[in-house]
Design an enzyme around this catalytic site. Structure first.
Site, short mmCIF file in Angstrom:
data_model
loop_
_atom_site.label_atom_id
_atom_site.label_comp_id
_atom_site.label_asym_id
_atom_site.label_seq_id
_atom_site.Cartn_x
_atom_site.Cartn_y
_atom_site.Cartn_z
N ARG A 183 27.44 71.18 -46.67
CA ARG A 183 26.14 70.73 -47.05
C ARG A 183 25.12 70.46 -45.85
O ARG A 183 24.30 69.98 -46.22
CB ARG A 183 26.38 69.41 -47.84
CG ARG A 183 27.23 68.49 -47.25
CD ARG A 183 27.47 67.13 -48.08
NE ARG A 183 26.23 66.51 -48.59
CZ ARG A 183 26.11 65.33 -47.80
NH1 ARG A 183 26.73 65.48 -46.36
NH2 ARG A 183 24.98 64.68 -48.09
N GLU A 237 56.91 71.18 -46.07
CA GLU A 237 57.18 69.99 -45.16
C GLU A 237 56.56 70.04 -43.81
O GLU A 237 56.46 69.18 -42.62
CB GLU A 237 58.66 69.84 -44.77
CG GLU A 237 59.29 68.80 -45.79
CD GLU A 237 59.14 69.12 -47.41
OE1 GLU A 237 58.79 70.39 -47.65
OE2 GLU A 237 59.04 68.12 -48.09
N ASP A 240 20.63 62.68 -42.31
CA ASP A 240 20.58 62.77 -41.28
C ASP A 240 21.81 61.59 -40.47
O ASP A 240 22.14 60.99 -41.31
CB ASP A 240 19.30 62.21 -40.55
CG ASP A 240 18.97 60.64 -40.85
OD1 ASP A 240 19.65 59.85 -40.46
OD2 ASP A 240 17.95 60.27 -41.37
N PRO A 294 48.44 66.24 -42.01
CA PRO A 294 48.52 64.65 -41.92
C PRO A 294 48.59 64.22 -40.37
O PRO A 294 48.09 63.11 -39.97
CB PRO A 294 49.59 64.21 -42.76
CG PRO A 294 50.11 65.37 -43.46
CD PRO A 294 49.72 66.85 -42.80
N1 ADE Z 1 48.15 68.00 -45.79
C1 ADE Z 1 49.20 67.18 -46.46
N2 ADE Z 1 48.34 66.01 -46.24
C2 ADE Z 1 47.49 65.92 -45.65
C3 ADE Z 1 46.26 65.44 -45.07
N3 ADE Z 1 46.29 64.13 -45.61
N4 ADE Z 1 45.19 65.83 -44.54
C4 ADE Z 1 45.34 67.08 -44.10
N5 ADE Z 1 46.27 68.00 -44.43
C5 ADE Z 1 47.23 67.58 -45.29
#
Ligand code: ADE
Length: 243
Positions: free
Chosen positions: A153, A115, A168, A88
């Protein structure tokens, strides 16, 4: 393209990579995908891959050695490699990044878990930390599949001709226009007349107008990334005039 994925849960990938477009891309040899179980790279007798965080606090952190050992083995001999860590805290994934990654010959995706991942993994070998959105999932498997799907894709030859025309870069910055199929009337709801007209130019213009309108109302910031044609400018001023 060759893509290796390092994960604690290889089994969750199986149904998805064996269905639809991903399955077809693999069958055609356009995507060569391998899954690796991180636990197999633990030298601990209990196959432990995580440990408590230095400094205290909740949760467990993925240890550096199994990941570093795994990547060294898996990516051995790859000349140019893009090593992605899903987190994240990463840069936001978008169509432009998908396009860039689709041009690579080799990707290695490390699925984060628990975590966090010991920071030395990122320092030592990761080229791209990528987030799929501002929310926290329990692990990196869904993000890895998301990245893999969006990238696959875009590999030349994976989609048919029609679909690749729609893919495109220009069209994919905008939100899509509304789609309809038969019947022409359903419970009093009509398909827009123009779509039944057979007039391809009018249909093209209507779709462009609808795509711009949706984007303007729902995601106006995307319009800044778009090089607007004269027609787009004209359609947009009409949309703004409608309030
Ligand atoms: N791991 C946990 N949440 C995530 C997210 N939003 N994007 C990428 N990896 C993650």
């Amino acid at each position: 393209m060759q893509c290796d994925i390092l994960t604690l849960f290889p089994e969750v990938f199986e149904p998805y990579i064996n269905s639809g477009i991903l399955r077809r891309a693999r069958a055609k040899g356009l995507l060569e995908l391998k899954l690796y179980n991180l636990r197999q790279y633990s030298e601990n007798k209990h196959l432990q891959v995580d440990d408590v965080p230095y400094g205290g606090g909740p949760g467990m952190v993925l240890k550096p050695e199994p990941i570093l050992r795994a990547v060294e083995t898996i990516a051995q001999g790859q000349k140019s490699k893009r090593v992605i860590l899903t987190t994240p805290q990463g840069q936001p994934f978008n169509q432009q990044l998908a396009r860039e990654l689709a041009g690579e010959a080799y990707l290695l995706i490390i699925c984060g878990r628990y975590e966090g991942v010991d920071e030395r993994v990122a320092q030592q070998l990761v080229t791209d930390e990528i987030s799929i959105g501002d929310y926290v999932l329990t692990g990196g498997e869904l993000p890895a599949l998301t990245i893999l799907d969006a990238v696959t894709r875009l590999i030349p030859g994976v989609l048919g001709n029609d679909a690749s025309a729609a893919a495109d870069s220009f069209s994919e910055v905008l939100l899509d226009y509304p789609h309809y199929t038969r019947p022409a009337e359903y419970k009093g709801l009509q398909v827009p007349e123009v779509l039944l007209s057979g007039n391809h130019e009018q249909i093209r213009r209507w779709r462009r107008y609808q795509a711009l309108k949706r984007t303007y109302h729902r995601r106006p910031e995307l319009l800044n990334e778009l090089g607007l044609s004269d027609e787009d400018k004209e359609l947009l001023s009409k949309i703004k005039g409608e309030g």
